[in-house]
Design an enzyme around this catalytic site. Structure first.
Site, PDB file in Angstrom:
ATOM      1  CD  GLU A 181      -0.961   0.752   3.633  1.00 18.63           C
ATOM      2  OE1 GLU A 181      -1.322   1.922   3.418  1.00 18.63           O
ATOM      3  OE2 GLU A 181      -1.174   0.145   4.703  1.00 18.63           O
TER       4      GLU A 181
ATOM      5  CB  VAL B 165      -5.826  -1.817   4.176  1.00 19.64           C
ATOM      6  CG1 VAL B 165      -6.284  -3.261   4.017  1.00 19.64           C
ATOM      7  CG2 VAL B 165      -4.500  -1.751   4.937  1.00 19.64           C
TER       8      VAL B 165
ATOM      9  CB  SER C 169     -11.153   1.257   9.085  1.00 18.21           C
ATOM     10  OG  SER C 169     -10.485   1.238   7.834  1.00 18.21           O
ATOM     11  CB  ALA C 170     -13.758   1.762   4.193  1.00 22.07           C
TER      12      ALA C 170
ATOM     13  CE  LYS D 162      -0.672   1.630  14.035  1.00 25.10           C
ATOM     14  NZ  LYS D 162      -1.724   1.791  13.090  1.00 25.10           N
TER      15      LYS D 162
HETATM   16  N1  PSU Z   1      -2.058   1.523  10.277  1.00 26.64           N
HETATM   17  C1  PSU Z   1      -0.770   1.927  10.304  1.00 26.64           C
HETATM   18  N2  PSU Z   1      -0.307   2.808   9.403  1.00 26.64           N
HETATM   19  C2  PSU Z   1      -1.126   3.299   8.450  1.00 26.64           C
HETATM   20  C3  PSU Z   1      -2.481   2.830   8.392  1.00 26.64           C
HETATM   21  C4  PSU Z   1      -2.904   1.958   9.313  1.00 26.64           C
HETATM   22  O1  PSU Z   1      -0.029   1.500  11.145  1.00 26.64           O
HETATM   23  O2  PSU Z   1      -0.665   4.104   7.648  1.00 26.64           O
HETATM   24  C5  PSU Z   1      -3.332   3.278   7.252  1.00 26.64           C
HETATM   25  C6  PSU Z   1      -3.642   2.075   6.359  1.00 26.64           C
HETATM   26  O3  PSU Z   1      -3.509   2.477   5.011  1.00 26.64           O
HETATM   27  C7  PSU Z   1      -5.088   1.764   6.663  1.00 26.64           C
HETATM   28  C8  PSU Z   1      -5.613   3.152   6.964  1.00 26.64           C
HETATM   29  O4  PSU Z   1      -5.774   1.157   5.601  1.00 26.64           O
HETATM   30  O5  PSU Z   1      -4.579   3.767   7.728  1.00 26.64           O
HETATM   31  C9  PSU Z   1      -6.904   3.130   7.727  1.00 26.64           C
HETATM   32  O6  PSU Z   1      -7.399   4.428   7.789  1.00 26.64           O
HETATM   33  P1  PSU Z   1      -8.893   4.694   8.288  1.00 26.64           P
HETATM   34  O7  PSU Z   1      -8.874   4.309   9.746  1.00 26.64           O
HETATM   35  O8  PSU Z   1      -9.113   6.154   8.058  1.00 26.64           O
HETATM   36  O9  PSU Z   1      -9.786   3.813   7.458  1.00 26.64           O
HETATM   37 MN    MN Z   2     -12.145   6.174  10.034  1.00 26.60          MN
END
Ligand code: PSU
Ligand code: MN
Length: 300
Positions: free
Chosen positions: A23, A104, A138-139, A157
């Protein structure tokens, strides 16, 4: 969607060589420059040295690219207008010629479109703490439910609500396989206190599971949870304290929506004097190597 294939990826496809998707949000929004660019290259080299071919995914000037060139990686690492693209954002970036780093979810979509079914990342998005009020889920989780790609990660995390994240993955029908572990790893730590029911000890076992799943029309992703190498693992209590602080800071600063994950990451980095970044790098590299082995096994 018809992604543009990088030259190394196109050649690998012709020669039926194993491919591993990577990614780009981690490059554009997950780590600071210049470490982000170094890591982008190092991950590709880790995959090559295992005998597979890396395919870093992003949107460059509206074009979905599977297998970014060195110049494209540089752009993602340094340009100040790189969107963070999840499923909902991809067609917008394509329509308006934007640069975008794929999360992701978006990376899975593009990987699948290029028939790349193994993907290495650091951590996936999940259910945020307080989601019953904020609805911040998250999506990535829905994408895992529908798109047939194996995602190798170090677990969600601990900034997330882990039990709730596991519940949503179950609802979405996503198998979570512990690699050489019976416990869900939580990114910076090898432990989370959450037991996993599915375990594999060798890449070949994971490949066998993927083949069985997809050959029997169980569409959808698989999460491979690969614990951070022990020498880089944080103490859970210490980390929990940092996370609590980072979350208070996020609330105080009024951070919301897609800014939440990058904000918490950089705050934890500050609180750990950069140690969390080192750990982050070590675990993604560990995931890239495992993904390469799984991809090789899938070809055999
Ligand atoms: N976890 C990490 N580093 C990151 C991400 C997640 O340790 O950069 C990124 C990944 O690309 C994941 C995204 O898909 O954050 C999720 O973001 P959101 O919670 O806005 O969907
Ligand atoms: Mn989000």
């Amino acid at each position: 969607m018809k992604p543009k294939l990088g030259s190394e990826v196109a050649a690998a496809k012709r020669d039926h060589r194993p491919l591993v998707a990577l990614e780009s949000t981690i490059i554009a929004h997950g780590m600071p420059y210049p470490q982000n660019l170094e890591v982008a290259h190092r991950l590709q080299d880790d995959i090559r040295s295992q005998g597979a071919v890396p395919a870093t995914i992003a949107v460059i000037a509206g074009e979905v690219v599977v297998g970014c060139s060195d110049e494209e990686l540089k752009l993602l690492a340094t340009h100040d207008e790189v969107m963070k693209l999840s499923r909902r954002d991809l067609p917008y970036a394509m329509a308006f010629g934007k640069h975008g780093a794929t999360t992701v979810a978006a990376t899975m979509i593009a990987a699948k479109a290029a028939d790349v079914t193994v993907f290495a990342t650091g951590g996936i998005g999940g259910v945020h703490r307080g989601a019953s009020q904020s609805f911040d889920i998250s999506a990535d989780l829905k994408e895992l439910g529908r798109t047939s790609v194996a995602v190798v990660c170090a677990g969600p995390k601990a900034i997330l609500d882990l039990p709730a994240t596991m519940e949503v993955l179950e609802t979405e029908g996503v198998p979570v396989i512990g690699y050489q572990t019976d416990e869900l790893p939580a990114f910076y730590t090898r432990e989370s206190g959450i037991a996993l029911e599915l375990r594999a000890d060798r890449p070949e076992e994971i490949a066998r599971f993927l083949r069985t799943k997809w050959e029997n029309e169980f569409e959808g992703g698989v999460l491979i949870a690969n614990p951070i190498p022990a020498e880089h693992s944080f103490d859970k209590q210490v980390l929990d304290a940092h996370i609590a602080k980072a979350m208070d800071a996020a609330t105080a600063a009024g951070i919301e929506g897609k800014e939440v994950t990058p904000y918490l990451l950089s705050k934890v980095k500050e609180l750990t004097a950069g140690k969390s970044l080192e750990a982050n790098i070590a675990l993604v590299r560990n995931n890239a190597r495992l993904a390469a082995e799984i991809a090789k096994s899938l070809m055999g």
